[in-house]
Scaffold this motif. Structure first.
Motif, PDB file in Angstrom:
ATOM      1  N   ASP A   1       0.875  -1.216   0.096  1.00 54.20           N
ATOM      2  CA  ASP A   1       0.062  -0.166  -0.033  1.00 54.20           C
ATOM      3  C   ASP A   1       0.927   1.278  -0.070  1.00 54.20           C
ATOM      4  O   ASP A   1       2.011   1.242   0.693  1.00 54.20           O
TER       5      ASP A   1
ATOM      6  N   VAL B   1       1.461   0.275  -6.042  1.00 58.23           N
ATOM      7  CA  VAL B   1       1.345  -1.117  -6.295  1.00 58.23           C
ATOM      8  C   VAL B   1       1.962  -1.204  -7.905  1.00 58.23           C
ATOM      9  O   VAL B   1       2.590  -2.205  -8.374  1.00 58.23           O
TER      10      VAL B   1
ATOM     11  N   ASP C   1      -7.791  -5.141  -4.766  1.00 55.13           N
ATOM     12  CA  ASP C   1      -8.996  -4.568  -4.337  1.00 55.13           C
ATOM     13  C   ASP C   1      -8.545  -2.976  -4.162  1.00 55.13           C
ATOM     14  O   ASP C   1      -8.375  -2.191  -3.313  1.00 55.13           O
TER      15      ASP C   1
END
Ligand code: SAH
Length: 384
Positions: free
Chosen positions: A242, A272, A292
């Protein structure tokens, strides 16, 4: 009361009131109630004016009843009663008790965290009814304290504020349980609490059926809730990625409250997309990849919109997934449906073979109307 005639062709759009439906004839102040009538002038519904990106208000009632503390009390009593199995559970102590239009009041959600209630107000309009709402919650539940999130300040930017409303303030973080897993939550630390309750069934599936013996990559990991589920399910190792700095201490905390040695896991604070490049350069392959992303994100390097960029993102994930590995592709973008999401998935695989193992949308406590079921999660197996 302000009255508006609603053209027949817009009846299907209810309970949402859209801008084109009311054709500019709105009350002047958010929170004002108005009546909808049909072309014969017959009563259709009572609605409130409140500005959200979805529309300009919501129907509250089709009964021509007063919108007062009793009204909210009746709505909450019915909604909370539908969650009685959750209230009675010992292994799950956090869940949604009121889900907007699915429970009859758009623009308002309420979550329960082990005795604490968190209200999300999605417009200034519904916030105007807050005093009825606080009272109504206390009329039907044992409340330790109420917190609130105003989700209408600015475009997605949360303004630092104290979200405590009333009761006995919590000593945060508190630890809630979900299917026996522990999660630390802080109800007074910005817009997010530390866990997204709508992914409960996905976390359980990962823990129970997909993690054992696997190398797991969790992208857009936030506080690492999926990594915790995977580690508890017997993953060999989890890697959480993250870009937000807070994700490191928060992920360490989530592992720690579950008795998992966080030093045996990887937690990376990075973009990412940079991580995908790093993984490719080092020939890393994962057995389980969780994807996600937020609907929109902007970092120094990339602007990401899941409606536009999901196939590209998924293609990156596919490239670092082992043969027969599984990808958990998730999106909360309300602007496209499951059918469109599956088309995006097919596009990402670009002719390569895969199969769908399971699918999830919103869980039971997020009662919803089909057109507002924003959550889409597909477990995919890469076959070649
Ligand atoms: N999957 C998480 C929730 C994700 S919330 C869970 O189930 O708990 C979205 C997260 O994406 C945020 O924590 C945000 O910091 C992160 N994020 C946004 N853009 C990113 C990027 N380009 N690279 C890595 N993380 C990003």
């Amino acid at each position: 009361m302000h009255t508006l005639q609603i053209p027949q062709k817009f009846m299907d759009t209810l309970p949402l009131i859209t801008r084109e439906m009311v054709n500019g004839e709105l009350p002047t102040k958010e929170g004002t109630l108005f009546k909808l009538v049909d072309s014969q002038g017959k009563y259709v519904a009572t609605a409130y004016y409140g500005l959200q990106n979805k529309g300009v208000g919501w129907v509250l009632s089709e009964e021509n009843e007063a919108i007062d503390e009793d009204f909210f009390t009746r709505k909450f009593r019915a909604a909370f009663a539908e969650r009685s199995e959750f209230y009675d559970s010992f292994d799950t102590t956090a869940f949604r008790v009121f889900n907007g239009e699915g429970d009859g009041i758009g623009g308002l959600t309420i979550e329960f965290f082990d005795g604490y209630y968190v209200i999300n107000f999605y417009s200034e309009g519904i916030y105007a009814f807050r005093h009825f709402i606080y009272e109504a919650i206390e009329n039907v539940a044992d409340v330790r304290a109420i917190y609130e999130k105003k989700r209408f300040d600015t475009n997605g930017q949360y303004i630092e504020q104290d979200d405590f409303v009333r009761g006995e303030p919590g000593d945060f973080p508190i630890i809630i349980k979900e299917n026996g897993m522990n999660f630390a939550v802080d109800l007074n630390d910005g817009a997010m609490t530390g866990i997204f309750l709508d992914q409960r069934n996905v976390r359980r599936a990962i823990r129970d059926n997909y993690a054992e013996g696997k190398e797991v990559l969790n992208t857009f990991s936030y506080t690492g809730a999926f990594s915790v589920a995977a580690a508890l399910g017997g993953a060999v190792k989890t890697t959480s990625v993250d870009v937000a700095k807070r994700s490191l201490p928060k992920t360490i905390e989530q592992f720690s409250v579950n008795g998992i040695d966080y030093e045996a896991q990887d937690i990376k604070v990075m973009d990412v997309f940079s991580y995908f490049n790093y993984a490719k350069r080092h020939n890393l392959l994962f057995d389980l990849v969780i994807l996600d992303p937020p609907s929109f994100a902007r970092t120094k390097k990339v602007t990401f919109s899941s409606a536009k960029d999901y196939p590209k993102l998924l293609a990156e994930a596919i490239a670092i997934t082992a043969k027969n590995g599984v990808i958990v592709a998730s999106t909360n973008n309300a602007s496209f449906d499951m059918k469109k999401f599956k088309q995006m998935i097919a596009k990402a695989f670009d002719g390569k073979k895969y199969r769908i193992l399971e699918e999830h949308q919103l869980p039971e406590d997020f009662s919803t109307l089909p057109e507002f079921n924003y959550l889409k999660v597909v477990f995919l197996q890469k076959l070649k």
